[in-house]
Scaffold this motif. Structure first.
Motif, PDB file in Angstrom:
ATOM      1  N   MET A  84      27.661 -57.860  15.269  1.00  0.00           N
ATOM      2  CA  MET A  84      26.921 -59.130  15.116  1.00  0.00           C
ATOM      3  C   MET A  84      27.780 -60.240  14.520  1.00  0.00           C
ATOM      4  O   MET A  84      27.341 -61.374  14.420  1.00  0.00           O
ATOM      5  N   SER A  85      28.999 -59.898  14.048  1.00  0.00           N
ATOM      6  CA  SER A  85      29.785 -60.949  13.402  1.00  0.00           C
ATOM      7  C   SER A  85      30.393 -61.905  14.431  1.00  0.00           C
ATOM      8  O   SER A  85      30.706 -63.045  14.108  1.00  0.00           O
TER       9      SER A  85
ATOM     10  N   MET B 161      30.765 -64.705  16.768  1.00  0.00           N
ATOM     11  CA  MET B 161      30.040 -65.985  16.867  1.00  0.00           C
ATOM     12  C   MET B 161      28.956 -66.137  15.797  1.00  0.00           C
ATOM     13  O   MET B 161      28.041 -66.939  15.942  1.00  0.00           O
ATOM     14  N   ALA B 162      29.038 -65.332  14.702  1.00  0.00           N
ATOM     15  CA  ALA B 162      28.071 -65.424  13.606  1.00  0.00           C
ATOM     16  C   ALA B 162      26.634 -65.220  14.066  1.00  0.00           C
ATOM     17  O   ALA B 162      25.724 -65.930  13.642  1.00  0.00           O
ATOM     18  N   TRP B 163      26.438 -64.235  14.950  1.00  0.00           N
ATOM     19  CA  TRP B 163      25.086 -64.002  15.471  1.00  0.00           C
ATOM     20  C   TRP B 163      24.129 -63.526  14.379  1.00  0.00           C
ATOM     21  O   TRP B 163      24.527 -62.819  13.455  1.00  0.00           O
ATOM     22  N   THR B 164      22.872 -63.924  14.534  1.00  0.00           N
ATOM     23  CA  THR B 164      21.810 -63.337  13.720  1.00  0.00           C
ATOM     24  C   THR B 164      20.779 -62.794  14.713  1.00  0.00           C
ATOM     25  O   THR B 164      20.753 -63.239  15.867  1.00  0.00           O
TER      26      THR B 164
ATOM     27  N   PRO C 135      17.471 -63.286  15.018  1.00  0.00           N
ATOM     28  CA  PRO C 135      16.575 -64.271  15.640  1.00  0.00           C
ATOM     29  C   PRO C 135      17.285 -65.133  16.697  1.00  0.00           C
ATOM     30  O   PRO C 135      16.721 -65.377  17.768  1.00  0.00           O
ATOM     31  N   SER C 136      18.537 -65.578  16.384  1.00  0.00           N
ATOM     32  CA  SER C 136      19.198 -66.438  17.379  1.00  0.00           C
ATOM     33  C   SER C 136      19.581 -65.639  18.623  1.00  0.00           C
ATOM     34  O   SER C 136      19.493 -66.133  19.746  1.00  0.00           O
TER      35      SER C 136
ATOM     36  N   PHE D  15      18.300 -66.509  22.466  1.00  0.00           N
ATOM     37  CA  PHE D  15      19.129 -66.705  23.670  1.00  0.00           C
ATOM     38  C   PHE D  15      18.838 -65.646  24.737  1.00  0.00           C
ATOM     39  O   PHE D  15      18.892 -65.951  25.928  1.00  0.00           O
TER      40      PHE D  15
ATOM     41  N   ALA E 103      10.958 -77.550  22.078  1.00  0.00           N
ATOM     42  CA  ALA E 103      11.894 -77.870  21.006  1.00  0.00           C
ATOM     43  C   ALA E 103      11.300 -78.925  20.073  1.00  0.00           C
ATOM     44  O   ALA E 103      11.353 -78.788  18.838  1.00  0.00           O
TER      45      ALA E 103
ATOM     46  N   LEU F  54      10.204 -78.787  16.158  1.00  0.00           N
ATOM     47  CA  LEU F  54      10.770 -79.725  15.176  1.00  0.00           C
ATOM     48  C   LEU F  54       9.662 -80.449  14.425  1.00  0.00           C
ATOM     49  O   LEU F  54       9.732 -80.636  13.211  1.00  0.00           O
TER      50      LEU F  54
ATOM     51  N   ILE G 155       8.059 -77.976  11.994  1.00  0.00           N
ATOM     52  CA  ILE G 155       8.981 -77.595  10.913  1.00  0.00           C
ATOM     53  C   ILE G 155       9.203 -78.760   9.946  1.00  0.00           C
ATOM     54  O   ILE G 155       9.180 -78.611   8.735  1.00  0.00           O
TER      55      ILE G 155
ATOM     56  N   ILE H 231       6.197 -70.545  11.360  1.00  0.00           N
ATOM     57  CA  ILE H 231       6.870 -70.878  12.609  1.00  0.00           C
ATOM     58  C   ILE H 231       6.107 -70.351  13.831  1.00  0.00           C
ATOM     59  O   ILE H 231       6.252 -70.860  14.942  1.00  0.00           O
TER      60      ILE H 231
END
Lengths: 90, 287
Positions: free
Chosen positions: A1-2, A4-7, A9-10, A14, A58, A62, A65, A72
Motif C-alpha cells: 500500500m505504500s 503512491m501512498a495508497w489508503t 478508502p482512496s 478508484f 463531487a 464538497l 463536507i 460522509i
C-alpha cells in the motif's frame, strides 16, 4: 500500500470508478446508446449522463463536507440517488 | 444486428490513453491520495479522511482568492473575447499588411510568462517605467505596489496585452475560412455590416471562439507567474489568486495534504466551468 501512498478508502474509490468505466464500456458494446433528451435542457448520451452524475457527486460531497457536520454516508447516498435519477430520466 | 461502427477502432486510442494515464491520471490519483492524509513522506503519513477538504472549504482567505479568481477570469473573458474579435475584423484580409499584422500580433505570445511580469513591473513603475511615469505626469496618482485598484488594473492590462492576440489570431483564421459566397449573398440582400457580423461571421466563428473562450478561461483561472512577478500577490492579498495561494501552501509551508485537497477542489471548479462553457456553446445550435 505504500506505492503512491495508497489508503484503503482512496483505493476503493478508484476501483469503484474503474468498475463503473469498465461496466459502461461493456454496456455500450452490448447495446450502443442513442442520444436522447430527458429533463436536462440538452440532448445527452449515457456517457454524458454519467459524467454529469459524477461531477455533481463531487460537488454534493464538497457541499456536505464543507458546510455541514453530517456523516460522509449521507452525501454518498444523495449522490447515488442523484446518479440513478440522472441515468434514468436525465 | 449491423453495428454502426467497429469498436476495434478504439485500440487506436490506446497509445494516447497510456500517455495521458502517465501524464495526468496517475498524478491526479496521487493528489487524491495525499488529500486524504496528513503526509510528509510515504513513511510519515496519517489518514485524516475529509478533514482537509472541510478546512479548505472554510478557509476565508481561500474563499476570497476564489472570488478574486472568478472576477479576474470573468473580466479577462469580457475584455479579451470582444477585443480579439474586433482586432480580427479590422485586420487586412490579405497581402503584405496582413502578414505584418499577424507577426505583430504573434509577438506578445512569444514572450515567456515571467518576462511579461518583469516587463510590466518595470513599465508600471512611477520612477523609471514609461506607463507609470506617464500616468503620474498626467496627474493620475498611480502606484500598483501600494494601491489595490491600480494593481488589479495593471494585472488585467498585462493579461489583455499578453493574450488578446491569441483570440485575435483564432478569430482571424475563423474569418478567413468563411467562403466568399456568404458575403456575396449578403451584399445581394444589401445586408448591413452589423447583419453580416451577426448572422454570418459570428456563427461561423463559433468553433474557434469555443477554443478561445476555453483556453482563456482555463489559462486565466490558473494564472500564476505574471501576477507573482508583477505584484507578488499584493498589496496585501489583493492580487493573490488561487494558484499562488496553492503554491504557498504546497511549496512554502509544505502542507501537502491540504494542498492536495485544495488542488482537487480547484480542478473540479475548472472542470465544471469548462464543461458548462463547452456544453452551452456546442448545444446552442440545437435550439
Amino acid at each position: 500500500m505504500s506505492w503512491m501512498a495508497w489508503t484503503t478508502p482512496s483505493a476503493l474509490f478508484f476501483i469503484g470508478i474503474a468498475c463503473i468505466l469498465i461496466g459502461m464500456t461493456y454496456w455500450e458494446i452490448v447495446s450502443p446508446c442513442i442520444a436522447r433528451k430527458g429533463f436536462f435542457p440538452i440532448e445527452t448520451t449515457r456517457g454524458d449522463r454519467l459524467f454529469i452524475s459524477l461531477l455533481s457527486a463531487a460537488f454534493i460531497h464538497l457541499g456536505f463536507i464543507g458546510f455541514t457536520e453530517v456523516t460522509i454516508w449521507l452525501p454518498f447516498t444523495v449522490a447515488i440517488i442523484w446518479l440513478l435519477i440522472v441515468m434514468k430520466w436525465g | 444486428m449491423n453495428k454502426p461502427h467497429s469498436n476495434k477502432a478504439w485500440f487506436l486510442v490506446l497509445p494516447v490513453f497510456i500517455l495521458v494515464a502517465f501524464s495526468a491520471i496517475v498524478p491526479l490519483m496521487t493528489v487524491v491520495n495525499y488529500s486524504l492524509q496528513d503526509i510528509f513522506d510515504v513513511s510519515t503519513r496519517y489518514f485524516v479522511g475529509t478533514e482537509w477538504y472541510r478546512e479548505i472549504l472554510n478557509n476565508s482567505r481561500l474563499q476570497d482568492s476564489l472570488v478574486r479568481q472568478f472576477i479576474f477570469s470573468g473580466s479577462v473573458l469580457l475584455i479579451e473575447i470582444p477585443l480579439g474579435i474586433g482586432v480580427a475584423l479590422m485586420m487586412p484580409k490579405s497581402g503584405k499588411w496582413s502578414v505584418i499584422s499577424l507577426l505583430i500580433l504573434a509577438l506578445p505570445l512569444l514572450v515567456p510568462l515571467n518576462v511579461v511580469g518583469t516587463i510590466w513591473q518595470i513599465f508600471g513603475r512611477a520612477d523609471i517605467g514609461l506607463f507609470g511615469w506617464a500616468l503620474n505626469s498626467l496627474g493620475i496618482d498611480y502606484n500598483y505596489a501600494a494601491n489595490p485598484i491600480d494593481a488589479w488594473l495593471t494585472v488585467l492590462l498585462m493579461d489583455v496585452w499578453h493574450w488578446t492576440s491569441l483570440v485575435a489570431l483564432l478569430s482571424f483564421s475563423g474569418l478567413r475560412a468563411i467562403p466568399d459566397a456568404y458575403y456575396q449573398a449578403a451584399s445581394i440582400d444589401r445586408a448591413s455590416a452589423w447583419a453580416v457580423f451577426r448572422y454570418i461571421q459570428l456563427p461561423k466563428l463559433k468553433s474557434v471562439l469555443l477554443i478561445g473562450v476555453l483556453l482563456r478561461f482555463m489559462d486565466s483561472f490558473m494564472i500564476y507567474t505574471e501576477p507573482f512577478v508583477l505584484t507578488g500577490g499584493g498589496p496585501g492579498n489583493s492580487t493573490t489568486f488561487l494558484s499562488q495561494a496553492l503554491t504557498k501552501m504546497a511549496v512554502g509551508q509544505f502542507d501537502i495534504g491540504p494542498a492536495g485537497a485544495f488542488s482537487i477542489i480547484y480542478f473540479l471548479i475548472i472542470l465544471l466551468v469548462s464543461w458548462l462553457f463547452y456544453t452551452a456553446m456546442t448545444h446552442s445550435d440545437n435550439k
